[in-house]
Design a protein around this motif. Structure first.
Motif, PDB file in Angstrom:
ATOM      1  N   LEU A 163       1.392 -11.425 -22.118  1.00  0.00           N
ATOM      2  CA  LEU A 163       2.337 -11.001 -22.109  1.00  0.00           C
ATOM      3  C   LEU A 163       1.256  -9.015 -20.824  1.00  0.00           C
ATOM      4  N   VAL A 164       1.510  -9.884 -19.328  1.00  0.00           N
ATOM      5  CA  VAL A 164       1.004  -9.031 -18.991  1.00  0.00           C
ATOM      6  C   VAL A 164       2.223  -7.599 -18.397  1.00  0.00           C
ATOM      7  N   THR A 165       1.385  -6.249 -18.641  1.00  0.00           N
ATOM      8  CA  THR A 165       1.716  -4.814 -18.631  1.00  0.00           C
ATOM      9  C   THR A 165       1.102  -4.028 -17.328  1.00  0.00           C
ATOM     10  N   TYR A 166       2.176  -3.496 -16.548  1.00  0.00           N
ATOM     11  CA  TYR A 166       0.936  -2.209 -16.071  1.00  0.00           C
ATOM     12  C   TYR A 166       1.811  -1.285 -15.771  1.00  0.00           C
ATOM     13  N   ASP A 167       0.764  -0.286 -15.465  1.00  0.00           N
ATOM     14  CA  ASP A 167       1.662   0.757 -14.985  1.00  0.00           C
ATOM     15  C   ASP A 167       0.027   1.535 -13.423  1.00  0.00           C
ATOM     16  N   VAL A 168       1.332   1.893 -11.921  1.00  0.00           N
ATOM     17  CA  VAL A 168      -0.144   1.848 -10.993  1.00  0.00           C
ATOM     18  C   VAL A 168       0.684   3.028 -10.814  1.00  0.00           C
ATOM     19  N   ASN A 169      -0.732   3.671 -10.717  1.00  0.00           N
ATOM     20  CA  ASN A 169      -0.115   5.290  -9.865  1.00  0.00           C
ATOM     21  C   ASN A 169       0.105   5.265  -7.989  1.00  0.00           C
ATOM     22  N   THR A 170       1.307   5.422  -8.166  1.00  0.00           N
ATOM     23  CA  THR A 170       2.164   4.759  -6.223  1.00  0.00           C
ATOM     24  C   THR A 170       1.769   5.774  -5.794  1.00  0.00           C
ATOM     25  N   GLU A 171       1.490   7.150  -6.045  1.00  0.00           N
ATOM     26  CA  GLU A 171       1.498   8.734  -5.435  1.00  0.00           C
ATOM     27  C   GLU A 171       0.859   8.244  -3.855  1.00  0.00           C
ATOM     28  N   THR A 172       0.231   7.554  -3.789  1.00  0.00           N
ATOM     29  CA  THR A 172      -0.613   7.503  -2.388  1.00  0.00           C
ATOM     30  C   THR A 172      -0.268   6.021  -1.981  1.00  0.00           C
ATOM     31  N   GLU A 173      -0.721   6.322  -0.528  1.00  0.00           N
ATOM     32  CA  GLU A 173      -0.172   4.543  -0.228  1.00  0.00           C
ATOM     33  C   GLU A 173      -1.443   3.950  -0.201  1.00  0.00           C
ATOM     34  N   ALA A 174      -2.440   3.901  -0.926  1.00  0.00           N
ATOM     35  CA  ALA A 174      -3.627   3.599  -1.613  1.00  0.00           C
ATOM     36  C   ALA A 174      -2.982   2.963  -2.830  1.00  0.00           C
ATOM     37  N   GLY A 175      -2.682   4.074  -3.541  1.00  0.00           N
ATOM     38  CA  GLY A 175      -1.740   3.191  -5.361  1.00  0.00           C
ATOM     39  C   GLY A 175      -0.867   1.996  -4.759  1.00  0.00           C
ATOM     40  N   LYS A 176       0.375   2.777  -3.962  1.00  0.00           N
ATOM     41  CA  LYS A 176       1.206   1.591  -3.815  1.00  0.00           C
ATOM     42  C   LYS A 176       0.521   0.147  -2.954  1.00  0.00           C
ATOM     43  N   ALA A 177      -0.336   0.486  -2.498  1.00  0.00           N
ATOM     44  CA  ALA A 177      -0.972  -1.645  -2.144  1.00  0.00           C
ATOM     45  C   ALA A 177      -0.913  -2.207  -3.366  1.00  0.00           C
ATOM     46  N   ARG A 178      -2.431  -1.063  -4.345  1.00  0.00           N
ATOM     47  CA  ARG A 178      -2.321  -1.509  -5.378  1.00  0.00           C
ATOM     48  C   ARG A 178      -1.524  -2.821  -6.191  1.00  0.00           C
ATOM     49  N   LEU A 179      -0.073  -1.125  -6.178  1.00  0.00           N
ATOM     50  CA  LEU A 179       1.013  -1.843  -6.889  1.00  0.00           C
ATOM     51  C   LEU A 179       1.162  -3.504  -6.660  1.00  0.00           C
ATOM     52  N   ARG A 180       1.379  -3.849  -5.523  1.00  0.00           N
ATOM     53  CA  ARG A 180       1.509  -4.570  -4.075  1.00  0.00           C
ATOM     54  C   ARG A 180       0.595  -6.026  -5.143  1.00  0.00           C
ATOM     55  N   LYS A 181      -0.559  -5.876  -4.907  1.00  0.00           N
ATOM     56  CA  LYS A 181      -1.947  -6.780  -5.424  1.00  0.00           C
ATOM     57  C   LYS A 181      -1.701  -7.092  -6.274  1.00  0.00           C
ATOM     58  N   ILE A 182      -1.550  -5.927  -7.876  1.00  0.00           N
ATOM     59  CA  ILE A 182      -1.302  -6.452  -9.090  1.00  0.00           C
ATOM     60  C   ILE A 182      -0.049  -7.664  -9.248  1.00  0.00           C
ATOM     61  N   ALA A 183       0.912  -7.236  -8.531  1.00  0.00           N
ATOM     62  CA  ALA A 183       2.084  -8.172  -8.622  1.00  0.00           C
ATOM     63  C   ALA A 183       2.148  -9.587  -8.192  1.00  0.00           C
ATOM     64  N   LYS A 184       1.574  -9.343  -7.111  1.00  0.00           N
ATOM     65  CA  LYS A 184       1.297 -10.683  -6.008  1.00  0.00           C
ATOM     66  C   LYS A 184       0.043 -11.592  -6.967  1.00  0.00           C
ATOM     67  N   GLN A 185      -0.711 -11.066  -7.738  1.00  0.00           N
ATOM     68  CA  GLN A 185      -1.298 -11.787  -8.237  1.00  0.00           C
ATOM     69  C   GLN A 185      -0.457 -12.152  -9.952  1.00  0.00           C
ATOM     70  N   CYS A 186      -0.346 -11.088 -10.230  1.00  0.00           N
ATOM     71  CA  CYS A 186       0.299 -11.302 -12.031  1.00  0.00           C
ATOM     72  C   CYS A 186       1.818 -12.232 -11.741  1.00  0.00           C
ATOM     73  N   VAL A 187       2.567 -12.775 -10.212  1.00  0.00           N
ATOM     74  CA  VAL A 187       3.202 -14.088  -9.984  1.00  0.00           C
ATOM     75  C   VAL A 187       2.774 -14.963 -10.027  1.00  0.00           C
ATOM     76  N   ASN A 188       1.358 -15.032  -9.343  1.00  0.00           N
ATOM     77  CA  ASN A 188       0.547 -16.334  -9.134  1.00  0.00           C
ATOM     78  C   ASN A 188       0.332 -16.920 -10.597  1.00  0.00           C
TER      79      ASN A 188
END
Length: 96
Positions: A4-29
């Protein structure tokens, strides 16, 4: 093993939003999304190490990722309340 993978990514910045998408994409893989920031992944030990390494490289010090190894007999320990179960975490992974 079911992880089970859970995550909490700081999305206050554009870089954080990009990290969130990258982490989610890897988890989907590697697995199935079961909630917004929660994935169930059927992994062998090598895949586990690879996913852990990839996620470690993407995340920042302000992010949190937790990996719970539920083992090989996890389906017997999973209960779903509310919305009906959409897939079997063991059998559906094996058919892919």
């Amino acid at each position: 093993m079911l992880v089970l993978v859970t995550y909490d990514v700081n999305t206050e910045t554009e870089a954080g939003k990009a990290r969130l998408r990258k982490i989610a994409k890897q988890c989907v893989n590697y697995g199935q999304r079961v909630q917004n920031s929660v994935f169930e992944c059927m992994l062998d030990p090598t895949q586990y190490r690879l996913l852990k390494g990839i996620l470690s490289e993407i995340m920042s010090e302000n992010d949190s990722i937790r990996l719970y190894n539920l083992g090989d007999k996890a389906s017997a320990r999973i209960e779903t309340l509310g919305k009906s179960k959409s897939y079997n975490p063991v059998d559906d992974f094996l058919s892919i």
